[in-house]
Design an enzyme around this catalytic site. Structure first.
Site, PDB file in Angstrom:
ATOM      1  CG  HIS A 238      -2.225  -0.234   1.029  1.00 29.61           C
ATOM      2  ND1 HIS A 238      -2.729  -1.729   0.909  1.00 29.61           N
ATOM      3  CD2 HIS A 238      -3.375   0.415   0.955  1.00 29.61           C
ATOM      4  CE1 HIS A 238      -4.233  -1.522   0.654  1.00 29.61           C
ATOM      5  NE2 HIS A 238      -4.483  -0.494   0.804  1.00 29.61           N
ATOM      6  CB  SER A 289       0.621  -2.172   5.969  1.00 30.87           C
ATOM      7  OG  SER A 289       1.127  -0.815   6.426  1.00 30.87           O
ATOM      8  CD  GLU A 437      -9.503 -23.926 -17.673  1.00 31.02           C
ATOM      9  OE1 GLU A 437      -9.236 -24.182 -18.822  1.00 31.02           O
ATOM     10  OE2 GLU A 437     -10.355 -24.433 -16.818  1.00 31.02           O
ATOM     11  CE1 TYR A 461      -8.203  -4.483   1.026  1.00 30.45           C
ATOM     12  CE2 TYR A 461      -9.567  -2.741   1.093  1.00 30.45           C
ATOM     13  CZ  TYR A 461      -8.325  -3.062   1.301  1.00 30.45           C
ATOM     14  OH  TYR A 461      -7.425  -2.289   1.831  1.00 30.45           O
ATOM     15  CG  ASP A 595       6.440  21.749  -8.308  1.00 31.15           C
ATOM     16  OD1 ASP A 595       6.772  20.885  -9.242  1.00 31.15           O
ATOM     17  OD2 ASP A 595       5.575  22.704  -8.475  1.00 31.15           O
ATOM     18  CB  SER A 597      13.294  17.890  -6.933  1.00 34.37           C
ATOM     19  OG  SER A 597      13.533  18.383  -8.265  1.00 34.37           O
ATOM     20  CB  THR A 600      11.731  21.057  -3.715  1.00 35.34           C
ATOM     21  OG1 THR A 600      10.923  19.995  -4.509  1.00 35.34           O
ATOM     22  CG2 THR A 600      13.015  21.374  -4.248  1.00 35.34           C
TER      23      THR A 600
END
Length: 666
Positions: A238, A289, A437, A461, A595, A597, A600
């Site tokens: 996740h 997780s 198959e 889910y 921005d 990167s 930053t």
């Protein structure tokens, strides 16, 4: 709403030509070059970052978690493969999931541009499942409630980014090859519902070493010269390293893996630029997780209750799982780095070890060779070196701990002794595949099955019947009931059989999904108010200035008088931030970060009555060159004049400052 959708299985049928050759331990013989199936391959990447201020984020279903800045930009990455008889497109986008509405709007755009070339049955769209993207791209009520409706600027940015990534991949199509590798990554995911897993039948659990999938699969794409074009990777984790306190757009751990790999391959390019495209895609991540330290009660330090993930004091709100880093940013980097470093692992040039000559229990070899030998024998190594030459240091290191007897990948006389190319075929089918198959046909022998999650539509889910009975989060989010998995298996068994027997066109076409008129979709997001600068300031002025000197590893920070970032409109392929280095020889500034990167962070600070600030941080890497730098911020402010709305660009520039390796030398 942290969940997976109806996923997609990519079946990779490997035909290992070396298995067809009769080579005995006693008499190694050269192999011929294997027959090649060349493909047309195209890769493309495009910015799909939407508005980054005051809109709900998609993932944690918390309407109070609105976006206020950029940690990293979000990208769509497209991969097109054409084998001469069919063409398929796979997209992995840095978004929470692919909604049905999003898919339908993308297909409409593709239809208008390409006709029937890219269509519903050969275009697969997958979301990485980052929980730090902007919402607003759904047409069903539940999702519109948690994201405050259908937000046109949000979905437009994603649609245009996906379509542009396909455009780039289409234009870049050229002959190439496909390779596949896989391995285990054991330190990057954790089953967050082990109690549910233990309810599965013991005989089923005994088939697996772990209680969650640890396999990482990598597909590598090269041109005919062997130069890398891109890669696709799947791993079950996740992207929730960035937790629900985060307020910045972020591609999270899977995005960092893509970022790190692309930065290493695209030397000299800024993030989001360069020819190599690395897509790290979501897989069967349902209960997987990245917070591998597990859950604890944050108020007491005790372990959470095993069954219901709650704490004696404070209940479930105090039970939180933590990643391996000191904070969510470091955990994001560490999990992402684990994935991209594992993906860098490559197959070696062919070589046979000493135990190869020992034979097996079905027929032992000659001389003193023994199975299980990891040390080798100087006597036989000396003979090898004298007759054939020693293996290279690269091959020796790559094969460790195998001691090499014959470095066949470096033996080419009179012909290559082993094939260097493994032929790969790719097809796509639906959410679950019944490999038996497919294997009735020789072309699908040794099939490798990869789950690509969160594709095409979002349905929460799919648990096993047994896990459903426990009714933890994943079971409660299996919206079609306890027999959901069985229903999918039944449906896709028929699809797999049709693919194997070439009767796919005989299958009946299912019903078309609805495409609701926009006037039926609600939007609770208000337009931002006009911007106001404090007295005696203008937009772009400095409120908190940088320091004159920083050492690598420190954080350079500057705060500007700012407008609301939503007033900048479409921000795709733009930046709110640049970090620039001065070159004395050319008397010019070079952009070294934007921005997009990792280094930053762009924080939008919302004030009262239209007053805003933008705080820019540069986390100076240890690898930064010494020299003179500055930080610039770009934005727009909105004003109402004579009942007309006027939007005006502005630029703010910090003072120049020095970066040094040590305060003793600058």
């Amino acid at each position: 709403m942290t969940a997976v959708s109806v996923g997609l299985i990519t079946v990779l049928a490997l035909k290992l030509d070396s298995e067809k050759q009769e080579v005995t331990p006693e008499e190694p013989s050269p192999s011929v070059d294997p027959p090649e199936n060349l493909y047309l391959i195209g890769v493309g990447r495009a910015d799909c970052t939407g508005p980054v201020a005051d809109l709900p984020m998609m993932g944690y279903a918390n309407t109070e978690q609105t976006v206020r800045g950029i940690h990293t930009r979000l990208f769509s990455r497209a991969f097109i493969v054409d084998d001469g008889s069919k063409r398929v497109v796979f997209i992995t986008a840095d978004i929470g999931m692919v909604s049905q509405r999003l898919r339908l709007e993308v297909l409409q755009e593709l239809k208008a541009k390409y006709g029937d070339l890219y269509r519903q049955d050969n275009v697969v769209m997958s979301g990485t499942h980052t929980h730090a993207g902007v919402g607003g791209y759904f047409q069903y009520t539940l999702f519109m409630i948690t994201s405050k409706g259908y937000i046109k600027p949000s979905i437009q940015a994603i649609v245009s980014g996906i379509v542009k990534s396909i455009d780039l991949a289409h234009r870049n199509l050229r002959p190439g090859r496909i390779f596949i590798n896989k391995g285990q990554l054991v330190d990057s995911n954790l089953n967050r519902s082990p109690h549910s897993y233990m309810n599965n039948p013991e005989e089923e659990r005994n088939r697996y070493e772990f209680n969650t999938d640890k396999q990482i699969v990598i597909m590598k794409f090269t041109d005919l010269d062997g130069d890398g074009m891109g890669l696709l990777s799947w791993f079950a984790v996740h992207p929730v390293s960035m937790n629900n306190t985060n307020r910045m757009v972020s591609s999270d751990n899977l995005g960092y893996a893509s970022y790190g790999f692309e930065q290493e391959k695209n030397i000299g390019f800024l993030p989001g630029e360069g020819p190599f495209v690395a897509g790290f895609s979501s897989s069967n991540l349902g209960d997987s997780s990245p917070n591998i330290l597990g859950p604890v009660c944050v108020n007491t330090g005790e372990k959470c209750d095993y069954l219901n993930s709650s704490c004696p004091i404070g209940g479930k709100k105090e039970c939180l799982a933590f990643g391996p880093g000191e904070d969510m940013f470091e955990s994001t980097r560490m999990i992402g780095e684990n994935m991209y470093k594992k993906a860098k692992g490559r197959t070696c040039k062919p070589a046979l070890g000493h135990s190869f000559a020992a034979g097996t229990t079905d027929g032992g070899g000659e001389f003193n060779f023994m199975q299980g030998d990891t040390n080798g024998d100087p006597f036989w190594d000396g003979i090898r070196d004298a007759v054939l030459g020693p293996p290279s240091n690269e091959t020796t290191a790559c094969h460790r701990p195998k001691p090499i007897l014959f470095s066949t990948g470096e033996m080419n006389s009179p012909l290559p002794w082993h094939p260097a190319i493994v032929d790969v075929q790719i097809i796509t089918i639906g959410s679950l595949a019944i490999v038996a198959e497919l294997e009735v046909k020789e072309s699908f022998a040794n099939a490798e099955v990869v789950v690509a999650g969160l594709c095409n539509i979002y349905t929460h889910y799919i648990t096993t019947y047994e896990e459903y009975q426990i009714q933890r989060y994943e079971g409660a989010s299996t919206i079609f009931g306890p027999h959901t998995l069985s229903a999918y298996i039944q449906r896709y068994r028929g699809l797999a059989k049709a693919i194997a027997h070439g009767t796919i066109k005989e299958l009946p076409k299912g019903p078309e999904p609805p495409f609701f008129d926009e006037d039926k979709l609600f939007n609770q997001v208000k337009d931002p108010v006009a911007d106001v600068a404090p007295a005696d300031t203008v937009f772009g002025d400095i409120l908190e200035q940088v320091n004159p000197v920083y050492k690598v590893g420190e954080i350079a920070s500057v705060t500007f008088v700012a407008g609301n970032p939503r007033h900048s409109g479409d921000i795709v392929n733009k930046t709110f931030v640049t970090v620039e280095r001065f070159h004395n020889d050319t008397d010019s500034w070079e952009i070294v970060h934007t921005d997009a990167s990792w280094e930053t962070r762009f924080h939008w600070i919302k004030g009262l009555a239209g007053r805003s600030q933008s705080k820019v941080e540069w986390h100076i890497p240890l690898t930064a060159q010494t020299g003179t730098y500055r930080i610039q911020h770009f934005g727009h402010y909105k004003q109402i004049m004579d009942n007309n709305t006027i939007t005006t660009p502005y630029v703010g520039t910090s003072d120049a400052f020095k970066v040094t390796k040590s305060f003793y030398y600058y």
